[in-house]
Design an enzyme around this catalytic site. Structure first.
Site, PDB file in Angstrom:
ATOM      1  N   ALA A  96       0.785  34.392  -6.796  1.00 58.92           N
ATOM      2  CA  ALA A  96       1.251  35.600  -7.489  1.00 58.92           C
ATOM      3  C   ALA A  96       0.816  36.890  -6.820  1.00 58.92           C
ATOM      4  O   ALA A  96       1.032  37.967  -7.367  1.00 58.92           O
ATOM      5  CB  ALA A  96       0.753  35.580  -8.945  1.00 58.92           C
ATOM      6  N   ASN A  97       0.236  36.816  -5.637  1.00 58.25           N
ATOM      7  CA  ASN A  97      -0.271  38.032  -5.003  1.00 58.25           C
ATOM      8  C   ASN A  97       0.814  38.833  -4.301  1.00 58.25           C
ATOM      9  O   ASN A  97       0.629  40.022  -4.005  1.00 58.25           O
ATOM     10  CB  ASN A  97      -1.380  37.708  -4.005  1.00 58.25           C
ATOM     11  N   ILE A 136       7.927  36.852  -4.493  1.00 53.57           N
ATOM     12  CA  ILE A 136       8.534  36.313  -5.707  1.00 53.57           C
ATOM     13  C   ILE A 136       7.484  36.027  -6.769  1.00 53.57           C
ATOM     14  O   ILE A 136       7.699  36.284  -7.957  1.00 53.57           O
ATOM     15  CB  ILE A 136       9.330  35.041  -5.355  1.00 53.57           C
ATOM     16  N   GLY A 137       6.338  35.508  -6.349  1.00 49.19           N
ATOM     17  CA  GLY A 137       5.282  35.199  -7.306  1.00 49.19           C
ATOM     18  C   GLY A 137       4.788  36.434  -8.024  1.00 49.19           C
ATOM     19  O   GLY A 137       4.575  36.410  -9.244  1.00 49.19           O
ATOM     20  N   SER A 167      13.957  25.402  -2.626  1.00 47.42           N
ATOM     21  CA  SER A 167      14.687  26.244  -1.679  1.00 47.42           C
ATOM     22  C   SER A 167      16.047  25.624  -1.419  1.00 47.42           C
ATOM     23  O   SER A 167      16.234  24.402  -1.585  1.00 47.42           O
ATOM     24  CB  SER A 167      13.903  26.340  -0.358  1.00 47.42           C
ATOM     25  N   TYR A 191       9.587  21.739   6.512  1.00 48.22           N
ATOM     26  CA  TYR A 191       9.775  22.658   5.384  1.00 48.22           C
ATOM     27  C   TYR A 191      10.856  22.156   4.444  1.00 48.22           C
ATOM     28  O   TYR A 191      10.654  22.102   3.219  1.00 48.22           O
ATOM     29  CB  TYR A 191      10.132  24.057   5.892  1.00 48.22           C
TER      30      TYR A 191
END
Length: 302
Positions: free
Chosen positions: A22-23, A26-27, A147, A172
């Site tokens: 969240a830093n 999107i978070g 994704s 990924y």
């Protein structure tokens, strides 16, 4: 933008949420809007410095918000266990958002390939350890961020750690397919938990540049900047599918939500198809059993 926006998020007063990563990006915008609409939010961040900066920005944007910072490194199962052990009380919403993308070959603290280990195994373990807190609430939700690359991923059970050959974009895509398969299998196993996936489309965040910068690839780095500028929507826009999955009353367990615009790259959020592979129950069961073995985290009985 037309369609569903953050203004459509209902009142979340009394609900407790955790958002990983969240830093920034999107978070951060997910945590910001959840807090703005009344939820008590834990910003689960690997970097204490960047986490503290994000916490300050959020509190400035939403004075009086019930937000706090907690340390979580999804690339270290000891950190995941410590974070879960420190959590106290019921949990209404878990947003499995943090991730890494297209890195040079790295391994986690536990020896897993970094992308599979962080993006999938770390969140798998976290969800399992927090499941009792989630099931202690009336209507728990788990949102796992995948994704569009999941559509081309494969789960290579004979080489999940890319030990035979490492290709960063393949790894990924495989990790993001694992996120999607996990979200669907969680929905199958627990009827009392609303489990959904969300993908942001092409959002302009620092995620696209982290891999090229670590590899020292200036050309790829410049291409990532160009893509962010010409194609990507804002990080706030990219957070909308996650927020829709987290808060909309119309969400269906086991589904995936993303932008409904051209090629699902941008636009207002809604339910999106992600291919038949992720719906295979046999694949979900095998990934679940393999993940329990690798992490040592066994989920509580349904």
């Amino acid at each position: 933008m037309t369609g569903w926006t953050a203004d459509d998020i209902p009142d979340l007063g009394g609900r407790r949420a955790i958002v990983t990563g969240a830093n920034s990006g999107i978070g951060y915008h997910t945590a910001l809007q959840l807090a703005r609409h009344g939820a008590a939010v834990v910003l689960a961040c690997r970097s204490a410095e960047r986490g503290a900066q994000a916490l300050g920005r959020l509190r400035a944007a939403v004075p009086g918000a019930a937000v706090e910072l907690a340390s979580l490194d999804l690339a270290d199962l000891e950190s995941v266990r410590a974070f879960a052990a420190a959590h106290d009380g019921p949990l209404d919403l878990l947003v499995n958002n943090a991730g890494v993308m297209a890195l040079p070959h790295r391994t986690t603290a536990d020896g897993f390939e970094m992308q599979f280990g962080t993006n999938h195994l770390g969140h798998f373990a976290l969800t399992g350890l927090l499941l009792p807190a989630l099931r202690a609430t009336a209507a728990p939700r788990v949102v796992t961020v995948t994704s569009g690359f999941a559509r081309v991923g494969r789960l290579r059970f004979d080489d999940l750690q890319s030990e035979r050959r490492y290709r960063k974009w393949v790894a990924y895509a495989d990790s993001k397919l694992a996120n999607l398969v996990f979200a669907k299998e969680l929905a199958r196993r627990y009827s009392d938990v609303l489990s959904v996936a969300a993908h942001p489309g092409y959002a302009s965040t620092n995620l696209q540049q982290a891999g090229p910068q670590m590899a020292g690839n200036a050309v790829t780095d410049r291409l990532a900047v160009l893509g962010n500028t010409l194609i990507g929507q804002s990080a706030a826009g990219g957070a909308l599918p996650t927020l829709y999955a987290a808060a909309s009353p119309d969400v269906v367990t086991g589904a995936c939500y993303g932008p409904r615009g051209v090629f699902n790259l941008r636009g207002a959020p809604g339910r999106v198809p992600m291919g038949r592979t992720a719906d295979r129950a046999d694949l979900g069961r095998r990934l679940w059993e393999t993940s329990e073995r690798l992490t040592g985290v066994t989920f509580a009985p349904a």
